[in-house]
Design a protein around this motif. Structure first.
Motif, PDB file in Angstrom:
ATOM      1  N   GLY A 245      47.279  37.998 -12.969  1.00 52.91           N
ATOM      2  CA  GLY A 245      47.323  39.372 -13.441  1.00 52.91           C
ATOM      3  C   GLY A 245      48.732  39.778 -13.834  1.00 52.91           C
ATOM      4  N   GLU A 246      48.840  40.760 -14.702  1.00 54.94           N
ATOM      5  CA  GLU A 246      50.152  41.172 -15.200  1.00 54.94           C
ATOM      6  C   GLU A 246      50.588  42.535 -14.675  1.00 54.94           C
ATOM      7  N   SER A 247      49.700  43.522 -14.720  1.00 54.18           N
ATOM      8  CA  SER A 247      50.067  44.864 -14.252  1.00 54.18           C
ATOM      9  C   SER A 247      48.982  45.400 -13.328  1.00 54.18           C
ATOM     10  N   PHE A 248      49.408  46.151 -12.329  1.00 52.02           N
ATOM     11  CA  PHE A 248      48.527  46.586 -11.249  1.00 52.02           C
ATOM     12  C   PHE A 248      48.882  48.015 -10.879  1.00 52.02           C
ATOM     13  N   LYS A 249      47.867  48.868 -10.764  1.00 51.04           N
ATOM     14  CA  LYS A 249      48.119  50.254 -10.370  1.00 51.04           C
ATOM     15  C   LYS A 249      47.179  50.650  -9.250  1.00 51.04           C
ATOM     16  N   HIS A 250      47.757  51.046  -8.126  1.00 55.24           N
ATOM     17  CA  HIS A 250      46.959  51.607  -7.037  1.00 55.24           C
ATOM     18  C   HIS A 250      46.878  53.112  -7.249  1.00 55.24           C
ATOM     19  N   ILE A 251      45.661  53.639  -7.344  1.00 53.75           N
ATOM     20  CA  ILE A 251      45.454  55.074  -7.515  1.00 53.75           C
ATOM     21  C   ILE A 251      45.368  55.718  -6.136  1.00 53.75           C
ATOM     22  N   PRO A 252      46.228  56.671  -5.817  1.00 53.01           N
ATOM     23  CA  PRO A 252      46.240  57.271  -4.480  1.00 53.01           C
ATOM     24  C   PRO A 252      44.918  57.935  -4.126  1.00 53.01           C
ATOM     25  N   CYS A 253      44.689  58.100  -2.831  1.00 51.67           N
ATOM     26  CA  CYS A 253      43.547  58.875  -2.351  1.00 51.67           C
ATOM     27  C   CYS A 253      43.766  60.353  -2.685  1.00 51.67           C
ATOM     28  N   LEU A 254      42.789  61.166  -2.368  1.00 48.60           N
ATOM     29  CA  LEU A 254      42.917  62.604  -2.653  1.00 48.60           C
ATOM     30  C   LEU A 254      44.027  63.245  -1.837  1.00 48.60           C
ATOM     31  N   ASN A 255      44.281  62.712  -0.661  1.00 52.29           N
ATOM     32  CA  ASN A 255      45.380  63.164   0.186  1.00 52.29           C
ATOM     33  C   ASN A 255      45.386  64.681   0.382  1.00 52.29           C
ATOM     34  N   ASP A 256      46.457  65.363  -0.013  1.00 54.52           N
ATOM     35  CA  ASP A 256      46.502  66.820   0.159  1.00 54.52           C
ATOM     36  C   ASP A 256      46.575  67.535  -1.186  1.00 54.52           C
ATOM     37  N   ARG A 257      45.926  66.957  -2.184  1.00 52.88           N
ATOM     38  CA  ARG A 257      45.859  67.611  -3.492  1.00 52.88           C
ATOM     39  C   ARG A 257      45.337  69.036  -3.331  1.00 52.88           C
ATOM     40  N   ASP A 258      45.851  69.932  -4.135  1.00 56.57           N
ATOM     41  CA  ASP A 258      45.423  71.326  -4.059  1.00 56.57           C
ATOM     42  C   ASP A 258      43.936  71.484  -4.359  1.00 56.57           C
ATOM     43  N   ASP A 259      43.447  70.769  -5.384  1.00 54.62           N
ATOM     44  CA  ASP A 259      42.033  70.942  -5.729  1.00 54.62           C
ATOM     45  C   ASP A 259      41.110  70.399  -4.640  1.00 54.62           C
ATOM     46  N   TRP A 260      41.546  69.384  -3.926  1.00 58.15           N
ATOM     47  CA  TRP A 260      40.763  68.840  -2.819  1.00 58.15           C
ATOM     48  C   TRP A 260      40.758  69.830  -1.642  1.00 58.15           C
ATOM     49  N   ALA A 261      41.919  70.380  -1.314  1.00 61.21           N
ATOM     50  CA  ALA A 261      41.991  71.386  -0.251  1.00 61.21           C
ATOM     51  C   ALA A 261      41.169  72.619  -0.628  1.00 61.21           C
ATOM     52  N   ASN A 262      41.253  73.031  -1.890  1.00 61.34           N
ATOM     53  CA  ASN A 262      40.491  74.200  -2.350  1.00 61.34           C
ATOM     54  C   ASN A 262      38.992  73.964  -2.246  1.00 61.34           C
ATOM     55  N   LEU A 263      38.570  72.735  -2.533  1.00 57.17           N
ATOM     56  CA  LEU A 263      37.150  72.423  -2.430  1.00 57.17           C
ATOM     57  C   LEU A 263      36.686  72.479  -0.980  1.00 57.17           C
ATOM     58  N   MET A 264      37.481  71.950  -0.070  1.00 60.78           N
ATOM     59  CA  MET A 264      37.127  72.019   1.342  1.00 60.78           C
ATOM     60  C   MET A 264      37.022  73.482   1.798  1.00 60.78           C
ATOM     61  N   VAL A 265      37.951  74.310   1.357  1.00 63.76           N
ATOM     62  CA  VAL A 265      37.904  75.738   1.680  1.00 63.76           C
ATOM     63  C   VAL A 265      36.615  76.366   1.152  1.00 63.76           C
ATOM     64  N   LYS A 266      36.233  76.002  -0.061  1.00 63.88           N
ATOM     65  CA  LYS A 266      34.995  76.520  -0.651  1.00 63.88           C
ATOM     66  C   LYS A 266      33.794  76.156   0.217  1.00 63.88           C
ATOM     67  N   TRP A 267      33.720  74.910   0.642  1.00 60.34           N
ATOM     68  CA  TRP A 267      32.606  74.469   1.488  1.00 60.34           C
ATOM     69  C   TRP A 267      32.578  75.245   2.808  1.00 60.34           C
ATOM     70  N   ILE A 268      33.765  75.401   3.408  1.00 58.49           N
ATOM     71  CA  ILE A 268      33.845  76.076   4.703  1.00 58.49           C
ATOM     72  C   ILE A 268      33.457  77.546   4.576  1.00 58.49           C
ATOM     73  N   LYS A 269      33.954  78.205   3.544  1.00 57.69           N
ATOM     74  CA  LYS A 269      33.617  79.623   3.359  1.00 57.69           C
ATOM     75  C   LYS A 269      32.121  79.799   3.116  1.00 57.69           C
ATOM     76  N   ASN A 270      31.530  78.864   2.416  1.00 59.74           N
ATOM     77  CA  ASN A 270      30.091  78.940   2.176  1.00 59.74           C
ATOM     78  C   ASN A 270      29.313  78.785   3.485  1.00 59.74           C
ATOM     79  N   TRP A 271      29.782  77.864   4.324  1.00 58.72           N
ATOM     80  CA  TRP A 271      29.159  77.699   5.644  1.00 58.72           C
ATOM     81  C   TRP A 271      29.340  78.952   6.500  1.00 58.72           C
ATOM     82  N   GLU A 272      30.547  79.510   6.460  1.00 59.84           N
ATOM     83  CA  GLU A 272      30.832  80.703   7.259  1.00 59.84           C
ATOM     84  C   GLU A 272      29.910  81.854   6.869  1.00 59.84           C
TER      85      GLU A 272
END
Length: 344
Positions: A310-337
């Motif tokens: 192989g010549e070039s390799f890219k590891h794509i990071p996990c969602l980690n603490d991306r804002d859109d991922w955190a916002n989605l979790m908040v959306k789920w939690i508020k809906n449950w609440e």
């Protein structure tokens, strides 16, 4: 009732040293849902064989990815928890299935804030007995012993939730900008094939024959293999990726029993030898980068792929603490609440 949230991730050794890695591995590998053999045999395998050699090797691997602030998984999980908590009026705690900062400590933190109704959020997109199920089992075990007054609701595996797929796909698309790939490998954490059969409520559907995952069944609710392939297909559809440029594999395995195939390390060699020289790798079984993504894929994986041609390799990071991922979790939690409804 007073509501609160407990986010739970895998956990980590306290330091990248053999002294701290050994007890962490002991707790992890002695979990009956990880190495699911009778206690006496598990004790022999783990404490008589594995822990005599693996802690030194694992400590070396951890030292390669350790951050100044500490374990990447712990640091990322804390950052994610903070972003979620900032947008909620509910108490939010973080627990780890193994190691320090346990599930018990997280539940205790919520109890001290007056919480008696907990939304348990295993930070795993897919159902597997060695990840999602063991978090839920441990939480309810701790509740029974120490927090009998608490009511716990568990967030389901969210691997095919439309909003989750959109966030995951967006993160992948952003990372692929400027990278001239000719193949994308979706590498999921591996599990023994027997775990698939044990998790099958029908006791007959899951044959791991290449066809059962395509036939609709109640077994898919707890079938890790099906859910992984489903995630790949949903992202592929969302990003309009070509079929011949995408494949799925499974990483991290112990010697002995058959694990889910194809194996990621074998795929690195196969793809390179077939002329796929520019490879991107995403690890959607994890929401937080950790040893299995930062060392096994981003370091060892790149080396293996390039050694195979192989010549070039890219590891794509996990969602980690991306804002859109955190916002989605908040959306789920508020809906449950507000409605008691959780994502599907």
């Amino acid at each position: 009732m007073s509501k609160g949230i407990l986010l739970v991730n895998l956990g980590s050794p306290d330091s990248p040293t053999k002294k701290d890695v050994k007890p962490y591995l002991d707790e992890f590998l002695m979990d009956e849902r990880v190495i699911d053999v009778p206690y006496a045999l598990r004790n022999l395998l783990v404490r008589g064989i594995i822990l005599n050699t693996r802690p030194k090797k694992s400590a070396k691997a951890y030292s390669k990815i350790w951050w100044e602030e500490g374990s990447p998984l712990i640091v990322i999980s804390e950052r994610f928890k903070k972003k979620v908590a900032q947008q909620l009026d509910l108490p939010v705690a973080l627990g780890m299935r193994y190691g320090s900062g346990s599930i018990k400590e997280g539940l205790q933190e919520l109890k001290e804030k007056g919480v008696d109704e907990v939304l348990l959020v295993p930070l795993y997109p897919h159902y597997a007995m060695s990840s999602y199920e063991t978090v839920v089992a441990k939480a309810f075990e701790q509740k029974k012993i120490y927090f009998p007054e608490m009511h716990i609701t568990t967030m389901p595996a969210f691997y095919k939730n439309q909003d989750y797929i959109k966030v995951l796909s967006k993160s992948i698309a952003e990372e692929l900008k400027g990278f001239d790939y000719d193949h994308i490998l979706f590498s999921y954490h591996g599990i023994p094939e027997r775990h698939i059969r044990k998790s099958d409520p029908t006791k007959y559907h899951c044959q791991i024959d290449g066809n059962c995952c395509k036939v609709n069944s109640v077994a898919h609710h707890t079938c890790y293999r099906h859910q992984c392939y489903d995630t790949t297909e949903l992202v592929k559809r969302e990003l309009a990726l070509d079929d011949d440029k995408v494949s799925t594999s499974f990483q991290s395995r112990l010697a002995g029993d058959p694990w889910l195939k194809p194996y990621t390390d074998f795929e690195f060699e196969r793809l390179a030898k077939e002329g796929k020289t520019k490879l991107a790798v995403i690890t959607p079984a994890f929401v937080s980068d950790c040893l299995e993504t930062l060392e096994e894929i981003a370091m060892e994986g790149e080396e293996e792929f390039k050694e195979a041609g192989g010549e070039s390799f890219k590891h794509i990071p996990c969602l980690n603490d991306r804002d859109d991922w955190a916002n989605l979790m908040v959306k789920w939690i508020k809906n449950w609440e507000a409605t008691e409804v959780l994502p599907v």
